[in-house]
Scaffold this motif. Sequence first.
Motif, PDB file in Angstrom:
ATOM      1  N   LEU A 108      83.004   6.500 -65.818  1.00  0.00           N
ATOM      2  CA  LEU A 108      84.442   6.764 -65.702  1.00  0.00           C
ATOM      3  C   LEU A 108      84.990   7.369 -66.990  1.00  0.00           C
ATOM      4  CD1 LEU A 108      85.497   3.495 -63.847  1.00  0.00           C
ATOM      5  CD2 LEU A 108      85.339   5.792 -62.889  1.00  0.00           C
ATOM      6  N   ARG A 109      84.499   6.895 -68.128  1.00  0.00           N
ATOM      7  CA  ARG A 109      84.970   7.449 -69.401  1.00  0.00           C
ATOM      8  C   ARG A 109      84.565   8.919 -69.553  1.00  0.00           C
ATOM      9  NH1 ARG A 109      83.923   2.052 -71.360  1.00  0.00           N
ATOM     10  NH2 ARG A 109      81.757   2.579 -71.878  1.00  0.00           N
ATOM     11  N   VAL A 110      83.344   9.242 -69.130  1.00  0.00           N
ATOM     12  CA  VAL A 110      82.907  10.639 -69.172  1.00  0.00           C
ATOM     13  C   VAL A 110      83.766  11.487 -68.249  1.00  0.00           C
ATOM     14  CG1 VAL A 110      81.034  12.203 -68.528  1.00  0.00           C
ATOM     15  CG2 VAL A 110      80.533  10.152 -69.870  1.00  0.00           C
ATOM     16  N   LEU A 111      84.037  10.978 -67.070  1.00  0.00           N
ATOM     17  CA  LEU A 111      84.865  11.698 -66.114  1.00  0.00           C
ATOM     18  C   LEU A 111      86.251  11.975 -66.684  1.00  0.00           C
ATOM     19  CD1 LEU A 111      84.895  12.748 -63.152  1.00  0.00           C
ATOM     20  CD2 LEU A 111      85.857  10.530 -62.497  1.00  0.00           C
ATOM     21  N   MET A 112      86.845  10.983 -67.323  1.00  0.00           N
ATOM     22  CA  MET A 112      88.185  11.157 -67.885  1.00  0.00           C
ATOM     23  C   MET A 112      88.168  12.057 -69.117  1.00  0.00           C
ATOM     24  SD  MET A 112      89.969   7.388 -67.416  1.00  0.00           S
ATOM     25  CE  MET A 112      88.621   6.456 -68.159  1.00  0.00           C
ATOM     26  N   THR A 113      87.032  12.084 -69.834  1.00  0.00           N
ATOM     27  CA  THR A 113      86.940  12.919 -71.032  1.00  0.00           C
ATOM     28  C   THR A 113      86.803  14.394 -70.686  1.00  0.00           C
ATOM     29  OG1 THR A 113      85.925  11.124 -72.310  1.00  0.00           O
ATOM     30  CG2 THR A 113      85.590  13.376 -73.108  1.00  0.00           C
ATOM     31  N   TYR A 114      85.941  14.696 -69.723  1.00  0.00           N
ATOM     32  CA  TYR A 114      85.654  16.093 -69.410  1.00  0.00           C
ATOM     33  C   TYR A 114      86.541  16.669 -68.311  1.00  0.00           C
ATOM     34  CZ  TYR A 114      81.629  15.750 -72.450  1.00  0.00           C
ATOM     35  OH  TYR A 114      80.813  15.593 -73.555  1.00  0.00           O
ATOM     36  N   PHE A 115      87.248  15.809 -67.608  1.00  0.00           N
ATOM     37  CA  PHE A 115      88.198  16.272 -66.597  1.00  0.00           C
ATOM     38  C   PHE A 115      89.551  15.642 -66.900  1.00  0.00           C
ATOM     39  CE2 PHE A 115      84.100  16.771 -64.600  1.00  0.00           C
ATOM     40  CZ  PHE A 115      84.204  17.973 -63.916  1.00  0.00           C
ATOM     41  N   PRO A 116      90.383  16.326 -67.695  1.00  0.00           N
ATOM     42  CA  PRO A 116      91.682  15.774 -68.064  1.00  0.00           C
ATOM     43  C   PRO A 116      92.527  15.386 -66.854  1.00  0.00           C
ATOM     44  CG  PRO A 116      91.195  17.735 -69.346  1.00  0.00           C
ATOM     45  CD  PRO A 116      90.133  17.643 -68.302  1.00  0.00           C
ATOM     46  N   GLU A 117      92.255  16.002 -65.706  1.00  0.00           N
ATOM     47  CA  GLU A 117      92.999  15.656 -64.500  1.00  0.00           C
ATOM     48  C   GLU A 117      92.803  14.184 -64.111  1.00  0.00           C
ATOM     49  OE1 GLU A 117      91.741  20.000 -64.231  1.00  0.00           O
ATOM     50  OE2 GLU A 117      90.868  18.077 -64.836  1.00  0.00           O
ATOM     51  N   CYS A 118      91.710  13.596 -64.586  1.00  0.00           N
ATOM     52  CA  CYS A 118      91.403  12.198 -64.258  1.00  0.00           C
ATOM     53  C   CYS A 118      91.849  11.210 -65.334  1.00  0.00           C
ATOM     54  CB  CYS A 118      89.902  12.030 -64.047  1.00  0.00           C
ATOM     55  SG  CYS A 118      89.221  12.990 -62.674  1.00  0.00           S
ATOM     56  N   SER A 119      92.469  11.721 -66.394  1.00  0.00           N
ATOM     57  CA  SER A 119      92.786  10.859 -67.532  1.00  0.00           C
ATOM     58  C   SER A 119      93.761   9.738 -67.167  1.00  0.00           C
ATOM     59  CB  SER A 119      93.368  11.689 -68.680  1.00  0.00           C
ATOM     60  OG  SER A 119      94.565  12.340 -68.265  1.00  0.00           O
TER      61      SER A 119
END
Length: 299
Positions: A108-119
């Motif tokens: 989840l942290r990787v997802l939020m880091t590389y996809f700002p839309e998920c932050s």
Amino acid sequence: MLSDGSAAEVSGSGSLEVIAPDLDAAIHWTEHGYPHPLAKWHHHPQVEFHLIREGSGLMMAGDGVLPFEEGHVALIGSNLPHNWVSDLRPGEWLDRRDVVCHVRPEVLRVLMTYFPECSGFGVALRRASHALVLSGRSASQAASCLEAMGGHKGVRRLVDFVELLAVFEKVPDDEWSTVVTPDYNPSGGSGSERLLNAAIGYVTDNLGDDIRLEEAAAQAAMSSSAFSRFFKRTAGVGFADFVRRLRIGRACRLLASTDMPVARIQRECGYNNASNFNRQFLVVTGVTPSVYRKARQGC
């Protein structure tokens, strides 16, 4: 027998559940019935999305306890001990009670880091450390996403998962709550999971019969006073209150779903006299059994 002092060292962290990772997927999805070996007081590094398909009972997370019914959706943070205890009558089995989705927090942290839309999901993740529970339309939307994941693989499942994250990110303020108190901090040590699961098993197996604190304490090899403190600290609720909530939960289910006479329901729930049953029912629900039945059955 353990002394009162030694019981205070028992941990409330629950047993560690080892979830085998999928070799070709970051999202682990499963379903199971109840009773089930996985349905116990436990914790794991993965973040857990959990849907209750059928049945009712008590959700336990950290030091919090919350009633649940069909359609209940929760998000459990990494290493937060938890359990869902369903009320079952003797011989009853729930074939499809749970849908569970596990994801490691680093994913989840990787997802939020590389996809700002998920932050924005970071807010829900912080709430999950205190067991985040959805209600209303948000719970229905999250349940649909979790069910859809079971029929999909690969990218399709990933799409379902992103939609699930969006539900938790956008949930209105009046459709979410947390279960665990802000200052919850499980103590160190080991062995509490075995003792607590044994106590829960004793209660659920004897819900319609006489349940004694002394008997539960003896099974844990503790004095009554030490066991009482241990149960309160580990489960987040006193032993007597836990028994009462499960019993009244069973009464609510029978009142709402059957035409069984109230006197029989009273006995099925372990109460020997009507006055005590009515008093305890009023404490938990705020209404009498007859009023509850009329409201739930529309009669």
